[in-house]
Design an enzyme around this catalytic site. Structure first.
Site, short mmCIF file in Angstrom:
data_model
loop_
_atom_site.label_atom_id
_atom_site.label_comp_id
_atom_site.label_asym_id
_atom_site.label_seq_id
_atom_site.Cartn_x
_atom_site.Cartn_y
_atom_site.Cartn_z
N THR A 299 0.84 -1.20 0.00
CA THR A 299 0.00 0.00 0.00
C THR A 299 0.88 1.25 0.00
O THR A 299 0.61 2.21 -0.74
CB THR A 299 -0.93 0.01 1.23
OG1 THR A 299 -1.74 -1.18 1.22
CG2 THR A 299 -1.82 1.23 1.24
N GLN A 329 -6.19 -2.16 -2.46
CA GLN A 329 -5.41 -0.99 -2.06
C GLN A 329 -4.64 -0.40 -3.25
O GLN A 329 -3.82 -1.09 -3.87
CB GLN A 329 -4.41 -1.36 -0.96
CG GLN A 329 -5.05 -1.83 0.33
CD GLN A 329 -5.12 -3.35 0.41
OE1 GLN A 329 -5.27 -4.03 -0.59
NE2 GLN A 329 -5.01 -3.88 1.63
N GLN A 351 -10.30 2.13 -3.39
CA GLN A 351 -9.88 1.82 -2.02
C GLN A 351 -8.53 2.50 -1.75
O GLN A 351 -7.60 2.41 -2.55
CB GLN A 351 -9.75 0.31 -1.82
CG GLN A 351 -9.35 -0.09 -0.40
CD GLN A 351 -9.36 -1.59 -0.19
OE1 GLN A 351 -9.94 -2.34 -0.97
NE2 GLN A 351 -8.73 -2.04 0.89
N ASP A 352 -8.45 3.19 -0.59
CA ASP A 352 -7.19 3.81 -0.14
C ASP A 352 -6.71 4.91 -1.10
O ASP A 352 -5.52 4.99 -1.42
CB ASP A 352 -6.08 2.76 0.02
CG ASP A 352 -6.35 1.82 1.18
OD1 ASP A 352 -7.40 1.97 1.83
OD2 ASP A 352 -5.52 0.93 1.43
N ASP A 373 -12.29 3.06 2.83
CA ASP A 373 -11.15 3.62 3.57
C ASP A 373 -10.38 4.63 2.74
O ASP A 373 -9.14 4.67 2.78
CB ASP A 373 -10.19 2.50 4.02
CG ASP A 373 -10.87 1.39 4.78
OD1 ASP A 373 -11.94 1.64 5.36
OD2 ASP A 373 -10.34 0.26 4.80
N ARG A 441 -14.24 3.66 9.83
CA ARG A 441 -14.07 2.49 10.69
C ARG A 441 -12.67 2.53 11.29
O ARG A 441 -11.74 3.13 10.71
CB ARG A 441 -14.30 1.19 9.90
CG ARG A 441 -13.39 0.97 8.70
CD ARG A 441 -13.68 -0.36 8.03
NE ARG A 441 -12.78 -0.61 6.91
CZ ARG A 441 -12.51 -1.83 6.43
NH1 ARG A 441 -13.06 -2.89 6.99
NH2 ARG A 441 -11.70 -1.97 5.40
N TRP A 443 -9.21 1.64 11.91
CA TRP A 443 -8.09 0.85 11.41
C TRP A 443 -7.18 0.42 12.55
O TRP A 443 -6.65 -0.68 12.56
CB TRP A 443 -7.33 1.68 10.37
CG TRP A 443 -6.21 1.00 9.69
CD1 TRP A 443 -6.02 -0.35 9.52
CD2 TRP A 443 -5.09 1.62 9.05
NE1 TRP A 443 -4.87 -0.61 8.82
CE2 TRP A 443 -4.28 0.60 8.52
CE3 TRP A 443 -4.70 2.95 8.87
CZ2 TRP A 443 -3.09 0.86 7.83
CZ3 TRP A 443 -3.54 3.21 8.18
CH2 TRP A 443 -2.73 2.18 7.67
#
Length: 535
Positions: A299, A329, A351-352, A373, A441, A443
């Protein structure tokens, strides 16, 4: 320092440690006051009675920090010397991240050691928080690439090193608070947290020259030190070539790179300080890539554009990762730049998308697109007057806007969304009723996120927030909402977690403003970016 002042300092030191929850027993020795007293005692080799401290406020702090930096150097050497013969390419990628991250940790700890006054010790809390992010990210790299068994090859002392960092964070926080309490100047004024805005509406940390550049809608080319243009009309055709040309530059002056309109398909990494990138506008100057976890990247390394040099500024640019939701990711931009600013920029991914990795960051008038996220990391990050667009995820996914990564209660980090808007992107609008979307959320265990005075559309699930895994972090996180509006802002059906709260008092919400949480009054004015210091 006379005995009376020294006694006052030590009393305050103990009191602050106790308030911070780091005193675990009646034994009044420095190591007994830390989160991990046994680790402290083992590495320092002996408890140091408070009565034996010499006549300096920082005696125990200096000893503890020196032990930590010594262990950081050892960790870097051990990671450098690891036998890679049994590593596959994915595990090697994680190892490369660890090598860079431990080198950065050594540098940051050396900066912390030289911090000797309340203001610089407040800075040191940011740098120490960043070292914890580095440590966690090293381990995450192996997990990202399903190489968790390779974690056993990391030296066993690295788990103790995390505890040393946590101890250092607690000790520095207590010393900074105690020192401020014995100072003639109130701590809030030392940190610049309550200064008024300049008459121009810009905070005081933005230099006049930077302010002019950011305020100007034209003339970027004439102000630039380097021009990048795909058509050959500039100094370089790619951003990477321009960055390579300034490697090794010294000096604290601002260096401006103007990137003309175009789609630049490249992965860029910035390590120099005080660079400013100016484009021709959102969706005009675009930096794009597609590195992702499914394709073998960690990531951390998947970022299309990554910046770690302090004082970075970007204006009028788009950063994107086009890997898509199915690649999981895939980072568009990663920032570990202290006192960095992104003004009128767009970040596009799934995502990310936006990795607010570490240190102090400010985002103003920006657009952020993603699914899961998609604003994540462990920085001290404030988003002001931004548009947050939630995209359509994969069929089996739920959307989560944030995933904050605070691992220690003494870190000063968090994600603050202020005076912004959360709404559905065009691809989600027609199906948003069948897709659950949450504000965030946890992490990590002490995840901290606040939405205040923002507009939350009806796509936000009534529960507001989503568990990471069972009861993990639900009592230790800090999730807050304050005076939000919109059809998704009702708090009546929100989660009942111990760590969640509807903020009722302006004084509580005020802790998370740019002026206080980010100490932005002290550095944002120099960049020329408009901002609201308070609520």
């Amino acid at each position: 320092m006379d005995n009376l002042v020294l006694g006052c300092f030590l009393s305050l030191f103990l009191m602050v440690l106790s308030a911070a929850g780091v005193v675990h027993g009646a034994t009044v020795t420095p190591c007994a006051q830390t989160p991990y007293p046994q680790v402290c005692a083992h590495f320092i080799r002996a408890n140091i009675p408070l009565s034996n401290l010499d006549e300096t406020q920082f005696a125990f702090r200096d000893v503890a920090l020196q032990v930590t930096v010594d262990q950081a150097r050892l960790a870097h050497r051990l990671v450098s010397a690891m036998d890679l013969s049994s590593f596959d390419q994915r595990a090697r990628s994680a190892w490369v991240d660890c090598l860079e991250l431990y080198d950065d940790t050594v540098n940051k700890l050396n900066r912390v050691i030289s911090s000797k006054n309340p203001t610089s010790m407040n800075d040191a809390q940011t740098w120490l928080s960043a070292t914890l992010a580095n440590q966690q990210t090293c381990q995450n790299g192996f997990t990202d690439l399903n190489s968790s068994p390779r974690l056993q090859y990391l030296p066993s002392m690295l788990s103790n090193f995390t505890k040393l960092l946590s101890n250092s964070l607690a000790i520095n926080k207590a010393a900074a608070s105690a020192s401020a309490s014995t100072s003639h100047v109130p701590f809030s004024k030392q940190t610049g947290g309550h200064r008024r805005l300049l008459s121009s509406g810009y905070p005081t940390w933005v230099s006049a020259a930077d302010r002019k550049l950011l305020q100007s809608s034209t003339g970027a080319a004439s102000k630039a030190d380097i021009v990048v243009a795909q058509d050959g009309s500039g100094n370089y055709k790619t951003i990477s070539e321009a960055v390579a040309s300034v490697k090794g530059r010294s000096g604290a002056s601002r260096f401006v790179i103007y990137v003309k309109a175009g789609v630049y398909k490249e992965n860029v990494e910035i390590k120099m300080k005080n660079l400013m990138f100016i484009g021709d506008g959102i969706d005009a100057t675009i930096v794009t890539g597609n590195k992702n976890a499914q394709g073998g990247s960690t990531t951390f390394r998947s970022a299309t554009f990554a910046v770690s040099g302090d004082g970075f500024i970007a204006k009028d640019m788009t950063f994107e990762n086009t890997a898509g939701a199915q690649k999981h990711q895939a980072v568009a931009l990663r920032s570990g730049s202290d006192l960095s600013v992104f003004f009128s920029c767009s970040f596009k991914g799934y995502q990310d998308t936006l990795y607010v990795y570490s240190q102090r960051q400010f985002y103003r008038d920006c657009d952020i697109y993603g699914t899961q996220d998609f604003i994540f990391g462990d920085a001290v990050a404030v988003f002001q007057n931004c548009n947050i667009y939630v995209r359509k995820p994969m069929g089996n996914q739920q959307n989560t806007v944030t995933a904050q990564g605070r691992t220690d209660p003494n870190e000063n980090t968090g994600i603050i969304i202020h005076n912004s808007r959360v709404t559905a992107a065009s691809d989600l609008r027609s199906v948003q009723g069948s897709v659950k979307t949450y504000l965030g959320r946890p992490w990590q265990k002490y995840s901290r996120t606040v939405f205040m005075k923002s507009s939350l559309d009806g796509l936000i699930n009534p529960a507001g927030w989503l568990e990471w895994s069972g009861n993990f972090a639900l009592s230790t996180l800090y999730y807050g909402e304050y005076m939000n509006i919109g059809s998704g802002a009702s708090t009546g059906g929100r989660v009942k977690w111990p760590g969640y709260r509807v903020i009722k008092r302006a004084t509580e919400a005020g802790k998370f403003t740019v002026g206080n949480f980010l100490a932005g009054d002290g550095w944002i004015p120099a960049t020329g970016v408009p901002f609201d210091s308070g609520m």
